[in-house]
Design a protein around this motif. Structure first.
Motif, mmCIF file in Angstrom:
data_model
loop_
_atom_site.group_PDB
_atom_site.id
_atom_site.type_symbol
_atom_site.label_atom_id
_atom_site.label_comp_id
_atom_site.label_asym_id
_atom_site.label_seq_id
_atom_site.Cartn_x
_atom_site.Cartn_y
_atom_site.Cartn_z
ATOM 1 N N GLY A 1 -22.673 -33.755 29.028
ATOM 2 C CA GLY A 1 -21.433 -33.681 28.267
ATOM 3 C C GLY A 1 -21.683 -33.616 26.771
ATOM 4 N N TRP B 1 -23.017 -30.031 25.781
ATOM 5 C CA TRP B 1 -21.989 -28.988 25.688
ATOM 6 C C TRP B 1 -21.035 -29.251 24.539
ATOM 7 N N SER B 2 -20.672 -30.492 24.333
ATOM 8 C CA SER B 2 -19.745 -30.809 23.258
ATOM 9 C C SER B 2 -20.353 -30.511 21.886
ATOM 10 N N SER B 3 -21.581 -30.944 21.668
ATOM 11 C CA SER B 3 -22.181 -30.828 20.339
ATOM 12 C C SER B 3 -22.583 -29.400 20.005
ATOM 13 N N ALA C 1 -19.574 -26.863 19.681
ATOM 14 C CA ALA C 1 -18.826 -27.139 18.452
ATOM 15 C C ALA C 1 -19.385 -26.373 17.258
#
Length: 221
Positions: A36, A39-41, A44
């Motif tokens: 998670g 993918w988030s970092s 972004a």
């Protein structure tokens, strides 16, 4: 040139072994947290990430500045129980970039090219034959694509369901993969300066093929 970030979790195997034999539920929860954070970092900042073996992570990062990559890796560090190392590779293809990681090559970065591929009518096939059948078809597709990538310089990953994502050197390279895949497939191919935007465009191309009930390739620039 294409740019790839390779991230390694240093001491990961030793950490897992330190947990004792009743460890797998802990490992799976931590891996989900790391996934998670990855993918988030990275999305972004416009990069497109994936994992190799959970202790190795990768991201296509064309035209993503170094300090943004540093910030994305720092967020992953906060989600792991071990130290994190990473290197950046540049190359004429994504596979070349991966193989040259840490060699400090430089050059003008090209557009990112990403494919989003799925097997046609897999929902009906799954309903008739069950999910294991479809899963194995997807793994066969990935294995075939990985072999083709050795020749054309791409990198392919299983994305889930009957889908895979491919870091491509240029749009026409998708045909070299699909020529070898035995199952009927659709492939959206996205082209953009930033990899995650290229992936979004690839998904738009794939969705358009689905809506038109067509097989083949649709390139979105």
């Amino acid at each position: 040139m294409h740019k790839v970030v390779l991230i390694s979790l240093r001491g990961y195997r030793e950490w897992t072994e330190s947990l004792g034999p009743r460890r797998e539920h802990i490992i799976q929860k931590v891996q989900a947290r790391i996934h998670g954070a990855l993918w988030s970092s990275f999305t972004a900042v416009g990069a497109l990430p994936h994992h190799f073996r959970y202790d190795y992570l990768i991201a296509l990062a064309n035209n993503v500045p170094r300090h943004w990559i540093d910030a994305a890796v720092a967020k992953i560090r906060r989600s792991t129980p071990v130290e994190v190392d990473y290197c950046i590779g540049m190359g004429d293809t994504p596979l070349d970039a991966y193989r040259s990681c840490g060699e400090h090559k430089e050059g003008k970065e090209s557009n990112a090219v990403v494919a989003h591929v799925d097997i046609v009518n897999s929902t009906d096939v799954t309903r008739i034959n069950g999910p294991i059948h479809t899963y194995l078809r997807a793994i066969d597709m990935l294995r075939t694509a990985a072999g083709a990538c050795e020749d054309v310089g791409c990198i392919a990953f299983y994305l889930g369901g009957d889908n895979m994502v491919v870091y491509l050197p240029e749009p026409r390279a998708i045909y070299a993969l699909l020529d070898r895949v035995e199952a009927p497939v659709r492939a959206g191919v996205g082209v953009s300066p930033r990899p995650y935007t290229a992936f979004v465009k690839a998904t738009k191309g794939l969705d358009a093929l689905r809506a038109e009930n067509k097989t083949g390739v649709k390139v979105v620039r």
